[in-house]
Design a protein around this motif. Structure first.
Motif, PDB file in Angstrom:
ATOM      1  N   THR A 348      33.862   4.284  31.644  1.00  0.00           N
ATOM      2  CA  THR A 348      32.724   3.804  30.855  1.00  0.00           C
ATOM      3  C   THR A 348      31.562   4.785  30.827  1.00  0.00           C
ATOM      4  O   THR A 348      30.621   4.605  30.059  1.00  0.00           O
ATOM      5  N   ALA A 349      31.603   5.803  31.659  1.00  0.00           N
ATOM      6  CA  ALA A 349      30.497   6.764  31.726  1.00  0.00           C
ATOM      7  C   ALA A 349      30.661   7.839  30.666  1.00  0.00           C
ATOM      8  O   ALA A 349      31.776   8.267  30.349  1.00  0.00           O
ATOM      9  N   GLY A 350      29.536   8.279  30.112  1.00  0.00           N
ATOM     10  CA  GLY A 350      29.550   9.478  29.303  1.00  0.00           C
ATOM     11  C   GLY A 350      29.525  10.682  30.223  1.00  0.00           C
ATOM     12  O   GLY A 350      29.375  10.569  31.434  1.00  0.00           O
ATOM     13  N   ALA A 351      29.661  11.856  29.643  1.00  0.00           N
ATOM     14  CA  ALA A 351      29.580  13.066  30.456  1.00  0.00           C
ATOM     15  C   ALA A 351      28.653  14.040  29.755  1.00  0.00           C
ATOM     16  O   ALA A 351      27.459  13.837  29.699  1.00  0.00           O
ATOM     17  N   ALA A 352      29.204  15.068  29.138  1.00  0.00           N
ATOM     18  CA  ALA A 352      28.352  15.979  28.388  1.00  0.00           C
ATOM     19  C   ALA A 352      28.008  15.416  27.015  1.00  0.00           C
ATOM     20  O   ALA A 352      27.090  15.882  26.359  1.00  0.00           O
ATOM     21  N   ARG A 353      28.784  14.405  26.598  1.00  0.00           N
ATOM     22  CA  ARG A 353      28.554  13.786  25.290  1.00  0.00           C
ATOM     23  C   ARG A 353      28.404  12.284  25.481  1.00  0.00           C
ATOM     24  O   ARG A 353      28.826  11.732  26.488  1.00  0.00           O
ATOM     25  N   PRO A 354      27.807  11.579  24.505  1.00  0.00           N
ATOM     26  CA  PRO A 354      27.544  10.158  24.699  1.00  0.00           C
ATOM     27  C   PRO A 354      28.797   9.294  24.701  1.00  0.00           C
ATOM     28  O   PRO A 354      28.802   8.223  25.299  1.00  0.00           O
ATOM     29  N   ASN A 355      29.879   9.740  24.038  1.00  0.00           N
ATOM     30  CA  ASN A 355      31.073   8.911  24.033  1.00  0.00           C
ATOM     31  C   ASN A 355      31.666   8.863  25.437  1.00  0.00           C
ATOM     32  O   ASN A 355      31.687   9.853  26.156  1.00  0.00           O
ATOM     33  N   PRO A 356      32.139   7.696  25.862  1.00  0.00           N
ATOM     34  CA  PRO A 356      32.605   7.553  27.248  1.00  0.00           C
ATOM     35  C   PRO A 356      33.838   8.399  27.527  1.00  0.00           C
ATOM     36  O   PRO A 356      34.633   8.692  26.634  1.00  0.00           O
ATOM     37  N   GLN A 357      33.981   8.762  28.800  1.00  0.00           N
ATOM     38  CA  GLN A 357      35.151   9.530  29.202  1.00  0.00           C
ATOM     39  C   GLN A 357      36.439   8.810  28.817  1.00  0.00           C
ATOM     40  O   GLN A 357      37.448   9.441  28.511  1.00  0.00           O
ATOM     41  N   GLY A 358      36.415   7.489  28.830  1.00  0.00           N
ATOM     42  CA  GLY A 358      37.610   6.716  28.527  1.00  0.00           C
ATOM     43  C   GLY A 358      38.098   6.834  27.099  1.00  0.00           C
ATOM     44  O   GLY A 358      39.178   6.341  26.764  1.00  0.00           O
ATOM     45  N   SER A 359      37.300   7.466  26.222  1.00  0.00           N
ATOM     46  CA  SER A 359      37.772   7.668  24.850  1.00  0.00           C
ATOM     47  C   SER A 359      38.847   8.752  24.781  1.00  0.00           C
ATOM     48  O   SER A 359      39.482   8.936  23.754  1.00  0.00           O
ATOM     49  N   PHE A 360      39.026   9.481  25.880  1.00  0.00           N
ATOM     50  CA  PHE A 360      40.102  10.456  25.991  1.00  0.00           C
ATOM     51  C   PHE A 360      41.122   9.884  26.969  1.00  0.00           C
ATOM     52  O   PHE A 360      40.810   9.701  28.147  1.00  0.00           O
ATOM     53  N   ASN A 361      42.326   9.596  26.529  1.00  0.00           N
ATOM     54  CA  ASN A 361      43.295   9.016  27.456  1.00  0.00           C
ATOM     55  C   ASN A 361      44.661   9.662  27.272  1.00  0.00           C
ATOM     56  O   ASN A 361      44.932  10.326  26.264  1.00  0.00           O
ATOM     57  N   VAL A 362      45.498   9.493  28.260  1.00  0.00           N
ATOM     58  CA  VAL A 362      46.817  10.144  28.257  1.00  0.00           C
ATOM     59  C   VAL A 362      47.937   9.114  28.326  1.00  0.00           C
ATOM     60  O   VAL A 362      49.059   9.444  28.705  1.00  0.00           O
ATOM     61  N   SER A 363      47.646   7.891  27.948  1.00  0.00           N
ATOM     62  CA  SER A 363      48.638   6.826  28.134  1.00  0.00           C
ATOM     63  C   SER A 363      49.852   6.981  27.227  1.00  0.00           C
ATOM     64  O   SER A 363      50.943   6.525  27.568  1.00  0.00           O
ATOM     65  N   ASN A 364      49.691   7.632  26.087  1.00  0.00           N
ATOM     66  CA  ASN A 364      50.851   7.757  25.184  1.00  0.00           C
ATOM     67  C   ASN A 364      50.888   9.111  24.483  1.00  0.00           C
ATOM     68  O   ASN A 364      51.253   9.209  23.318  1.00  0.00           O
ATOM     69  N   VAL A 365      50.521  10.174  25.196  1.00  0.00           N
ATOM     70  CA  VAL A 365      50.535  11.494  24.587  1.00  0.00           C
ATOM     71  C   VAL A 365      51.968  11.997  24.479  1.00  0.00           C
ATOM     72  O   VAL A 365      52.864  11.580  25.225  1.00  0.00           O
ATOM     73  N   THR A 366      52.180  12.906  23.549  1.00  0.00           N
ATOM     74  CA  THR A 366      53.475  13.573  23.402  1.00  0.00           C
ATOM     75  C   THR A 366      53.383  14.945  24.056  1.00  0.00           C
ATOM     76  O   THR A 366      52.549  15.772  23.682  1.00  0.00           O
ATOM     77  N   LEU A 367      54.211  15.176  25.049  1.00  0.00           N
ATOM     78  CA  LEU A 367      54.194  16.441  25.766  1.00  0.00           C
ATOM     79  C   LEU A 367      54.882  17.521  24.944  1.00  0.00           C
ATOM     80  O   LEU A 367      55.992  17.327  24.444  1.00  0.00           O
ATOM     81  N   SER A 368      54.207  18.655  24.809  1.00  0.00           N
ATOM     82  CA  SER A 368      54.804  19.779  24.085  1.00  0.00           C
ATOM     83  C   SER A 368      55.611  20.678  25.004  1.00  0.00           C
ATOM     84  O   SER A 368      56.484  21.401  24.553  1.00  0.00           O
TER      85      SER A 368
END
Length: 553
Positions: A348-368
């Motif tokens: 729920t926390a932002g970091a360098a930008r206002p959007n929360p860290q949780g907006s980046f997730n790896v739950s369903n990424v496709t590995l190259s």
């Protein structure tokens, strides 16, 4: 100093090159920070009462603090007064689109003795706790390191109340051997010549109460306040456990990521790792021990191999008393691994930008791609060397990034000749460069079959730390991964006889170093390079070489 906004607007009106406009728009909202460093060997700053030359910056050890805000542009003009080449690397600073400033042998020509060179890099979209150090010639064993703070912009909320003050705490093992002697011995069949350091330093100072210490580190605080300690293990051989007598530590950040806030009695900090903790000064007016002790090593309260400092309450009239605070069993790997698993991303926390860290997730990424990397000690041409997948990296005179730009690597290295999985072939030297798909997701599995701790660091990126395990890794091990809230950091530990798995989003084009952070392993070949390439010449995707580019090889 801040760039004058008027000139920024005029420049934009009369510039037609898209990249330059974008570059200058960025700089218009940033601060230009300037440092001038004179690097030399200095006996006056030795932390101990022994005759030892230390790499100092402006006659300081540790070196000057780099204290900046996200998106600032940092200029560091380095004057090399050593008798050998020199490079600095910025540990954890991701160098967005700009591996030209990375400061390792595969990206930069070294600064020759009695010459200078200016690094220019931007702390773009980053916050957190980092540090710098010399990256070649085994020089890190002699010092030359210092702290980097990247602060949040005022418009971005921080997920904890503003502390009364912040302190940098650089902890790390230290040897009284001359680093050139250690380097020579390792290159001449004695790989264990730098096996067991003699002391643990705190901010370049010896342990409290030790007869050989010139001074000890002390932090003055006021009762009833909160303080942020930015902790980095700048050592070369040992993982450390840190604790403060009668005080808990609230973990809040690691290497640019805000963490779920957990209270800890002690914190394991492995080589190359950084953390921020909040300490509440809620005890009686007195002095309290701060202790850093090595993992996987026996010590006692009188051991030289303990870092000891003091937390001093401003109205205290009583020095430190009682036994040193005890930490976990240094051989209890499961305690350490469970603590590491409990360190998770604050979604729920932002970091360098206002959007929360949780907006980046790896739950369903496709590995190259998946890289399975085994670090090991091998014998090659009669010499003990460290290797990755049986290949010990061989440093050549031409930086790989330079060769890539001018001759597409031709005649300097062979792309993807390196095995992507651990193999049983005979160990050999190699110039290890592998392809990383631009904007692809890569999985790295680090394996450690030795009985000592290892750590790995990747320049230019953050790792999503998805899993730890004992024994060998198999594809079925993915079922144990944490894909919900894995913390993002640039340096990960690999426990003895185990594996560590991470994901990385390769969105930063360049030539990036992946290495063991244990200094003798790195120096003796446990590293490789990831070439993240985009054929589009648009400089908004990767910056062109700097005007002051050094040529060599």
């Amino acid at each position: 100093m801040r760039i004058n906004g008027y000139y920024c607007r005029v420049f934009m009106l009369f510039t037609y090159t898209t990249f330059l406009v974008l570059e200058f728009v960025t700089r218009c909202s940033a601060i230009e920070v300037y440092h001038e460093w004179h690097v030399s060997l200095d006996t006056n700053v030795s932390p101990l009462n022994v005759n030892q030359s230390v790499i100092a910056i402006n006659e300081m050890f540790p070196g000057p603090l780099i204290n900046v805000t996200t998106n600032d542009v940092v200029h560091v003009n380095v004057f090399n007064n050593l008798d050998e080449p020199l490079l600095f690397t910025w540990h954890g600073i991701q160098q967005r689109l700009n591996s030209w400033q990375d400061g390792v042998s595969g990206t930069n020509c070294p600064i020759l003795p009695h010459h200078n060179w200016t690094y220019v890099f931007q702390t773009k979209d980053q916050i957190g706790t980092f540090f710098y150090y010399p990256s070649i010639q085994f020089q890190k064993a002699a010092g030359g390191f210092g702290a980097i703070r990247v602060n949040n912009r005022d418009v971005i909320a921080v997920p904890f109340p503003k502390p009364e003050a912040e302190f940098d705490l650089l902890i790390g093992d230290w040897s009284t051997e001359d680093y050139k002697i250690s380097k020579s011995m390792m290159r001449n069949k004695d790989v264990n010549s730098y096996a067991v350091p003699k002391f643990i330093l705190m901010n370049g100072k010896g342990p409290y109460g030790n007869n050989l210490s010139k001074s000890f580190e002390s932090f003055t605080v006021t009762r009833g306040k909160s303080y942020r300690f930015r902790i980095s293990n700048v050592g070369n051989a040992l993982s450390l456990n840190l604790r403060i007598q009668n005080h808990e530590m609230l973990l809040v950040e690691t290497e640019g990521s805000y963490t779920n806030q957990i209270l800890l009695d002690s914190l394991d900090v492995h080589i190359g790792q950084s953390y921020s903790v909040i300490v509440k000064t809620n005890q009686s007016e007195a002095d309290y021990y701060i202790v850093a002790s090595p993992k996987l090593t026996n010590t006692n309260d009188s051991s030289d191999l303990l870092g000891i400092g003091v937390l001093h309450y401003s109205n205290s009239t009583r020095g430190v008393t009682g036994p040193l605070p005890t930490g976990p069993d240094p051989f209890d790997v499961e305690f350490s691994r469970n603590q590491a698993r409990s360190i998770r991303w604050n979604l729920t926390a932002g970091a360098a930008r206002p959007n929360p860290q949780g907006s980046f997730n790896v739950s369903n990424v496709t590995l190259s791609h998946t890289f399975i990397l085994l670090g090991s000690l091998e014998e090659i041409s009669g010499l003990p060397l460290y290797a990755v997948n049986n290949v010990s990296y061989y440093t050549i005179g031409t930086p790989l990034k330079l060769a890539d730009h001018f001759v597409n690597g031709s005649g300097v290295y062979q792309l993807d000749a390196f095995p992507h999985d651990s193999v049983n072939a005979n160990a050999s030297y190699g110039i290890s460069v592998v392809s990383g798909k631009h904007k692809g997701w890569a999985e790295f599995v680090f394996k450690n079959k030795m009985n000592v701790m290892d750590t790995w660091h990747l320049d230019g990126f953050g790792f999503f730390l998805v899993g730890f395990g004992d024994g060998d890794w198999t594809p079925a091990s993915r079922d144990t991964y944490n894909l919900v809230d894995p913390v993002v950091r640039s340096t990960v530990q690999v426990y003895p006889g185990g594996w560590t798995a991470v994901y990385a989003f390769l969105d930063n084009p360049g030539m990036w170093n992946l290495r063991s952070q244990v200094l003798k392993r790195w120096y003796l070949g446990q590293e490789l390079y990831i070439r993240v390439f985009d054929a589009d010449p648009d400089p908004a995707k990767e910056r062109p070489p700097p005007e002051n580019l050094l040529l060599c090889g």
